[in-house]
Motif scaffolding. Structure first.
Motif, PDB file in Angstrom:
ATOM      1  N   ARG A  82     -24.125   6.712 -27.082  1.00 13.60           N
ATOM      2  CA  ARG A  82     -23.250   6.552 -25.918  1.00 13.60           C
ATOM      3  C   ARG A  82     -24.089   6.319 -24.660  1.00 13.60           C
ATOM      4  O   ARG A  82     -23.800   5.430 -23.862  1.00 13.60           O
ATOM      5  CB  ARG A  82     -22.374   7.791 -25.746  1.00 13.60           C
ATOM      6  CG  ARG A  82     -21.449   7.700 -24.557  1.00 13.60           C
ATOM      7  CD  ARG A  82     -20.574   8.958 -24.450  1.00 13.60           C
ATOM      8  NE  ARG A  82     -19.757   8.905 -23.257  1.00 13.60           N
ATOM      9  CZ  ARG A  82     -20.149   9.300 -22.042  1.00 13.60           C
ATOM     10  NH1 ARG A  82     -21.363   9.801 -21.869  1.00 13.60           N
ATOM     11  NH2 ARG A  82     -19.349   9.215 -21.007  1.00 13.60           N
TER      12      ARG A  82
ATOM     13  N   ARG B 275     -24.639  10.658 -31.730  1.00 17.65           N
ATOM     14  CA  ARG B 275     -23.484  10.067 -31.043  1.00 17.65           C
ATOM     15  C   ARG B 275     -23.712  10.040 -29.531  1.00 17.65           C
ATOM     16  O   ARG B 275     -23.485   9.023 -28.872  1.00 17.65           O
ATOM     17  CB  ARG B 275     -22.221  10.859 -31.383  1.00 17.65           C
ATOM     18  CG  ARG B 275     -20.962  10.271 -30.771  1.00 17.65           C
ATOM     19  CD  ARG B 275     -19.731  11.142 -30.996  1.00 17.65           C
ATOM     20  NE  ARG B 275     -19.870  12.391 -30.241  1.00 17.65           N
ATOM     21  CZ  ARG B 275     -19.945  13.601 -30.778  1.00 17.65           C
ATOM     22  NH1 ARG B 275     -19.875  13.759 -32.077  1.00 17.65           N
ATOM     23  NH2 ARG B 275     -20.082  14.670 -30.026  1.00 17.65           N
ATOM     24  N   ASP B 276     -24.181  11.149 -28.966  1.00 21.01           N
ATOM     25  CA  ASP B 276     -24.431  11.214 -27.525  1.00 21.01           C
ATOM     26  C   ASP B 276     -25.521  10.236 -27.102  1.00 21.01           C
ATOM     27  O   ASP B 276     -25.441   9.617 -26.041  1.00 21.01           O
ATOM     28  CB  ASP B 276     -24.811  12.634 -27.113  1.00 21.01           C
ATOM     29  CG  ASP B 276     -23.653  13.611 -27.202  1.00 21.01           C
ATOM     30  OD1 ASP B 276     -22.496  13.168 -27.370  1.00 21.01           O
ATOM     31  OD2 ASP B 276     -23.916  14.822 -27.133  1.00 21.01           O
TER      32      ASP B 276
ATOM     33  N   GLY C 193     -25.571   2.831 -24.668  1.00 16.16           N
ATOM     34  CA  GLY C 193     -24.538   1.847 -24.361  1.00 16.16           C
ATOM     35  C   GLY C 193     -24.189   1.821 -22.884  1.00 16.16           C
ATOM     36  O   GLY C 193     -24.032   0.744 -22.286  1.00 16.16           O
ATOM     37  N   LEU C 194     -24.064   2.997 -22.272  1.00 15.24           N
ATOM     38  CA  LEU C 194     -23.773   3.057 -20.836  1.00 15.24           C
ATOM     39  C   LEU C 194     -24.906   2.462 -20.017  1.00 15.24           C
ATOM     40  O   LEU C 194     -24.669   1.738 -19.040  1.00 15.24           O
ATOM     41  CB  LEU C 194     -23.510   4.509 -20.418  1.00 15.24           C
ATOM     42  CG  LEU C 194     -22.175   5.104 -20.870  1.00 15.24           C
ATOM     43  CD1 LEU C 194     -22.151   6.605 -20.607  1.00 15.24           C
ATOM     44  CD2 LEU C 194     -21.009   4.419 -20.180  1.00 15.24           C
TER      45      LEU C 194
ATOM     46  N   ALA D  59     -30.114  12.079 -24.747  1.00 20.30           N
ATOM     47  CA  ALA D  59     -28.817  12.527 -24.235  1.00 20.30           C
ATOM     48  C   ALA D  59     -28.928  13.866 -23.505  1.00 20.30           C
ATOM     49  O   ALA D  59     -28.065  14.705 -23.587  1.00 20.30           O
ATOM     50  CB  ALA D  59     -27.796  12.606 -25.363  1.00 20.30           C
TER      51      ALA D  59
ATOM     52  N   GLU E  10     -20.410   8.484 -15.290  1.00 23.80           N
ATOM     53  CA  GLU E  10     -20.176   8.826 -16.699  1.00 23.80           C
ATOM     54  C   GLU E  10     -21.463   9.285 -17.374  1.00 23.80           C
ATOM     55  O   GLU E  10     -21.454  10.167 -18.226  1.00 23.80           O
ATOM     56  CB  GLU E  10     -19.662   7.611 -17.473  1.00 23.80           C
ATOM     57  CG  GLU E  10     -18.238   7.232 -17.215  1.00 23.80           C
ATOM     58  CD  GLU E  10     -17.831   6.086 -18.108  1.00 23.80           C
ATOM     59  OE1 GLU E  10     -17.885   6.242 -19.342  1.00 23.80           O
ATOM     60  OE2 GLU E  10     -17.469   5.031 -17.566  1.00 23.80           O
ATOM     61  N   LEU E  11     -22.560   8.653 -16.996  1.00 25.40           N
ATOM     62  CA  LEU E  11     -23.832   8.886 -17.664  1.00 25.40           C
ATOM     63  C   LEU E  11     -24.535  10.159 -17.206  1.00 25.40           C
ATOM     64  O   LEU E  11     -25.146  10.865 -18.001  1.00 25.40           O
ATOM     65  CB  LEU E  11     -24.741   7.675 -17.425  1.00 25.40           C
ATOM     66  CG  LEU E  11     -26.080   7.633 -18.114  1.00 25.40           C
ATOM     67  CD1 LEU E  11     -25.917   7.677 -19.630  1.00 25.40           C
ATOM     68  CD2 LEU E  11     -26.822   6.357 -17.719  1.00 25.40           C
TER      69      LEU E  11
END
Length: 83
Positions: free
Chosen positions: A24, A20-21, A27-28, A73, A49-50
């Motif tokens: 994310r 999941r991380d 995507g960022l 991540a 955010e990243l």
């Protein structure tokens, strides 16, 4: 890195939290690359955010590659005045 809690499952390829991380972060990074040239302020928000830290007056020029630490991540910090 002080203050960062390591996930003991980082070596487990099918760990759902890591997956999941990672998605994310990918995507960022994609969003950052798409908007960087038109919206530097928005791109900086994505970086905040990243990354676990972004120093004053720092900039990362697109493209931001989704390799190594981003795909895993892992925490990344950028210091002050980094061009």
């Amino acid at each position: 890195m002080p203050g960062v809690v390591s996930n003991p499952n980082l070596h487990i390829a099918d760990d759902p939290e890591l997956a999941r991380d990672s998605l994310r972060a990918i995507g960022l990074a994609d969003r950052y690359n798409r908007i960087w040239a038109q919206d530097r302020s928005g791109a900086a928000g994505i970086l905040r955010e990243l990354l676990i830290g972004l120093g004053e007056d720092s900039e990362i020029r697109a493209p931001l590659y989704r390799r190594d630490k981003l795909e895993a991540a892992k925490p990344i910090a950028i210091g002050n005045n980094s061009p």
